[in-house]
Design a protein around this motif. Sequence first.
Motif: not given
Length: 235
Positions: A72-81
């Motif tokens: 979930q953290i990785r997906e959230t970071r990818a979305l923020a990027l």
Amino acid sequence: MAIENARLAEAQRRETFRRRLLDQVMAAQEEERKRIARELHDELAQSLTVLIRDLETLTGAAPAGPAGLQEQIRETRALALRILGQTRRLIFDLRPTALDDLGLLPAIRRYAQHRLEPAGIQLHMDVAGEVRRLPPQVETAVFRIAQEAITNVVRHANASQVHVRLCFAPDSVALTVADNGAGFDPDAVLAGPSSTRCMGLLGMRERAELLGGHLDIESQAGAGTTVHLCIPLTT
């Protein structure tokens, strides 16, 4: 005869007023673009950058968290990027800092690369004359016309190559944007129903005429499109 002269004088007065008003509107639009771009950079882009860094820190600090948390953290970071990338593109479209800081040539080159390379369109760019800073209103007009021409290539032309030429003469500046795409009928677009493309072409011509310049669009089906702009420079 006197009545006809009076009518001509009135028509000229109205046209002068219209051009002054349009000039003021465009200047106000540019200032608003600057303000919005600055706020997006200072507020949204900076906040997203902090969020991305915090998510990276969180990933390293909680390697053995609950099941699925790391994903979930990785997906959230990818979305923020992705959002940060979209924000930066929006800022660039609103008002590229290169135009104010470096001038017309770097701004057009960066914008062309920014729009054409992701679309797989090859850019050829060359310059003639002595590259120099021009009056701000001239740089803005030439850049906006180049921006519209390049955007039209990406959206409509189905081209594989674009040639951009910028010519600095002692008493004028000229821009040419030519593609090898599908081409179109400029007169039909301008005479047809109002559309984004129609308004874009009209806006290009208005910007050129406000500075005493002229804009020519040469295009036909299957033969690509060439946009040529020339603006005189007063000394």
